[in-house]
Write a protein that holds these residues in place. Structure first.
Motif, mmCIF file in Angstrom:
data_model
loop_
_atom_site.group_PDB
_atom_site.id
_atom_site.type_symbol
_atom_site.label_atom_id
_atom_site.label_comp_id
_atom_site.label_asym_id
_atom_site.label_seq_id
_atom_site.Cartn_x
_atom_site.Cartn_y
_atom_site.Cartn_z
ATOM 1 N N ALA A 134 26.800 46.193 62.582
ATOM 2 C CA ALA A 134 27.876 46.456 63.546
ATOM 3 C C ALA A 134 29.102 45.606 63.234
ATOM 4 N N GLU A 135 28.877 44.366 62.828
ATOM 5 C CA GLU A 135 29.994 43.488 62.475
ATOM 6 C C GLU A 135 30.750 44.029 61.268
ATOM 7 N N VAL A 136 29.993 44.522 60.293
ATOM 8 C CA VAL A 136 30.644 45.071 59.098
ATOM 9 C C VAL A 136 31.447 46.317 59.479
ATOM 10 N N ALA A 137 30.864 47.156 60.318
ATOM 11 C CA ALA A 137 31.568 48.367 60.758
ATOM 12 C C ALA A 137 32.845 48.005 61.501
ATOM 13 N N ARG A 138 32.762 47.013 62.377
ATOM 14 C CA ARG A 138 33.938 46.596 63.134
ATOM 15 C C ARG A 138 35.019 46.049 62.199
ATOM 16 N N PHE A 139 34.599 45.257 61.236
ATOM 17 C CA PHE A 139 35.552 44.707 60.265
ATOM 18 C C PHE A 139 36.271 45.834 59.540
ATOM 19 N N ARG A 140 35.499 46.830 59.128
ATOM 20 C CA ARG A 140 36.097 47.944 58.379
ATOM 21 C C ARG A 140 37.125 48.688 59.216
ATOM 22 N N THR A 141 36.921 48.737 60.500
ATOM 23 C CA THR A 141 37.888 49.415 61.369
ATOM 24 C C THR A 141 39.145 48.575 61.553
ATOM 25 N N ASP A 142 38.949 47.280 61.822
ATOM 26 C CA ASP A 142 40.094 46.426 62.181
ATOM 27 C C ASP A 142 40.885 45.923 60.984
ATOM 28 N N TYR A 143 40.195 45.722 59.874
ATOM 29 C CA TYR A 143 40.815 45.017 58.747
ATOM 30 C C TYR A 143 41.808 45.905 58.028
ATOM 31 N N GLN A 144 42.964 45.366 57.715
ATOM 32 C CA GLN A 144 44.011 46.153 57.070
ATOM 33 C C GLN A 144 44.246 45.746 55.626
ATOM 34 N N GLY A 145 43.530 44.782 55.161
ATOM 35 C CA GLY A 145 43.821 44.249 53.835
ATOM 36 C C GLY A 145 43.164 45.029 52.712
ATOM 37 N N ALA A 146 43.241 44.466 51.512
ATOM 38 C CA ALA A 146 42.812 45.169 50.305
ATOM 39 C C ALA A 146 41.328 44.978 49.974
ATOM 40 N N MET A 147 40.685 43.986 50.577
ATOM 41 C CA MET A 147 39.304 43.684 50.175
ATOM 42 C C MET A 147 38.354 44.826 50.544
ATOM 43 N N ARG A 148 37.497 45.190 49.612
ATOM 44 C CA ARG A 148 36.494 46.208 49.881
ATOM 45 C C ARG A 148 35.160 45.513 50.126
ATOM 46 N N VAL A 149 34.422 45.992 51.097
ATOM 47 C CA VAL A 149 33.142 45.379 51.454
ATOM 48 C C VAL A 149 32.008 46.335 51.107
ATOM 49 N N PHE A 150 31.093 45.874 50.282
ATOM 50 C CA PHE A 150 29.862 46.634 50.016
ATOM 51 C C PHE A 150 28.764 46.006 50.844
ATOM 52 N N TYR A 151 28.009 46.825 51.530
ATOM 53 C CA TYR A 151 26.905 46.293 52.321
ATOM 54 C C TYR A 151 25.626 46.903 51.783
ATOM 55 N N VAL A 152 24.704 46.054 51.381
ATOM 56 C CA VAL A 152 23.431 46.536 50.845
ATOM 57 C C VAL A 152 22.377 46.361 51.932
#
Lengths: 378, 94
Positions: free
Chosen positions: A212-230
């Motif tokens: 859920a934290e990763v999902a929330r980050f993906r919604t709010d974050y506007q920067g260039a970093m890409r997050v892979f979640y395994v």
């Protein structure tokens, strides 16, 4: 990647060189074998260079340089240089310890494409308590140097019960360090992680909160970093397509030159893997050991007729062996496995864990464990 | 997050993504930290034309000359938008 599996060997597109088992850290989740202290002599530079040439002839393209800590090999730059000359995309998989400006400069000169830097936590206390060594500040310094030199930087953070609640802090730390990619990888239970599984296996609630934290980050974050979640396969109910299929696209070479289709393969019974100082890469790729779990003919039910088998290849052979005693069984992480209950048992057992200390990955522990692995029950 | 591409956008292959002709596979491949992408002929022609920054309209014109019989603009745009969504290509806004 198409879903059909065939017995025709594909190419070892992805090559992983474990250059040494020496390491300044002692991470309790390390996937190196428990008996690494009994490993043979490290390969010479010439052996590694020859393997590079032979593997490239088979179509290898991506090279991971790992270990232990690859920076401990003084010939690292020579290996990188030859790999770059041959056309590989080169990835340094490092703790960052020893990655000072001069080393980083030399690696860049040699043609290194990319650096993957590990963090064990989002602050010194958390990081160092899992790494077993004071290392957080050195990692931060390495991260700043990597970005200053203009390298793309992947941060890799292995998630487990000791740090999974800090996912928000890990995300902000990675963003602040200007990581281009952040890989949050739920721990896999091979090697030292298996030994420490009771302390490392998170609860379902913890895993769900992290997602859920990763999902929330993906919604709010506007920067260039890409997050892979395994995902955590123990909780997911779906098995991991281990190495995208045994002997299909990946080859790993251990410090003493043993060639493996996956990092856990030496744990499998009755298999003697070929060595690069005794056989060509082509002969290795076509060897009976690499052929052993290719295609589908080795599968039993439920894998044999499962519609997912082209996607997950029945999961991980090493995990099937470790948890059920038979490497041809479905990986018990799969909800369709008749042995799936062992995973629930492991989760319940970990929940009741009574703060036993971690066994840190180091030569002393490895020698003590010998080849008599002290493992918790499946 | 899909980018809506404008014809006068400047695009280029993303930093640290390498485009290479791979003899063993008989095609161009794109290499980056976590991936290898096999490019079909048209995709490769597009990517080769933005290894240095180039305006989308120029790419469309150049690719059109390779396929004189059929309009390519929509396909070029669609591919570039897909490439951008994967991070293989970036837009350099002025």
């Amino acid at each position: 990647m198409d879903g059909s599996s065939s017995s025709e060997p594909e190419r070892p597109l992805w090559l992983l060189f474990e250059l040494t088992y020496r390491c300044p850290l002692q991470c309790a989740y390390c996937s190196n074998p428990l008996d690494f202290a009994h490993s043979g002599r490290e390969l010479d530079t010439e052996d590694w260079l020859r393997v590079l040439r032979e593997a490239r002839g088979l179509g290898a393209l991506q090279l991971g340089l790992s270990g232990g800590e690859p920076l401990l090999r003084r010939d690292l730059e020579s290996i990188v240089e030859e790999a770059a000359r041959l056309g590989y995309y080169t990835n340094l998989i490092t703790s960052g310890i020893g990655l000072d400006e001069s080393r980083l400069g030399a690696l860049r000169e040699a043609g290194l494409d990319h650096v993957q830097l590990s963090f064990q936590g989002s602050d010194a206390k958390s990081n160092d308590s899992i790494a077993g060594t004071k290392s957080f500040e050195a990692k931060i310094a390495a991260a700043r140097r990597i970005k200053k030199l203009g390298y793309p930087m992947v941060l890799n953070v292995v998630l487990h019960r000791q740090n999974i609640e800090s996912v928000p802090k890990i995300l902000s730390m990675a963003a602040e360090l200007e990581a281009d990619y952040l890989e949050l990888a739920n721990v896999q239970f091979g090697g030292w992680a298996r030994l420490n599984r009771d302390q490392l296996l998170p609860s379902l609630a913890q895993v769900e909160r992290a997602e859920a934290e990763v999902a929330r980050f993906r919604t709010d974050y506007q920067g260039a970093m890409r997050v892979f979640y395994v995902v955590s396969d123990y909780h997911e109910g779906r098995p991991k397509p281990c190495t995208a299929g045994w002997g299909r696209t990946f080859m790993q070479i251990t410090p003493d030159g043993t060639a493996l289709p996956c990092h856990g393969a030496q744990s499998l019974p009755g298999m003697s893997f070929p060595r690069v100082d005794r056989a060509s890469v082509r002969a290795i790729w076509e060897s009976p050991e690499f052929e052993r779990f290719r295609g589908e003919s080795w599968m039993k039910e439920p894998c044999r007729t499962c519609p997912e088998r082209g996607k997950d290849f029945g999961g991980c052979r090493c995990q099937a062996y470790a948890l059920t005693g038979d490497p041809t069984n479905a990986d018990p992480a799969c909800s369709l496995s008749p042995h799936h209950g062992v995973v629930a048992t492991a989760i319940a057992r970990a929940a009741g864990e009574d703060r036993h200390p971690l066994t840190f990955r180091n030569r002393a522990s490895s020698r003590r464990l010998g080849d008599k692995h002290v493992l918790p029950q499946a | 997050m899909t980018a809506t591409l404008l014809v006068d956008d400047l695009v280029r292959v993303a930093p640290h993504h390498r485009l290479r002709w791979e003899e063993a596979q008989g095609c161009y491949v794109l290499l980056y930290p976590e991936g290898i992408v096999q490019l079909n002929e048209t995709a490769a022609e597009i990517m080769r034309r933005c290894e240095q920054a180039k305006v989308v309209a120029s790419i469309m014109r150049e690719v059109q000359t390779l396929y004189p019989e059929e309009p390519v603009d929509d396909d070029v745009r669609a591919f570039l938008e897909e490439a951008i969504s994967h991070g293989w290509v970036i837009i350099e806004r002025a």
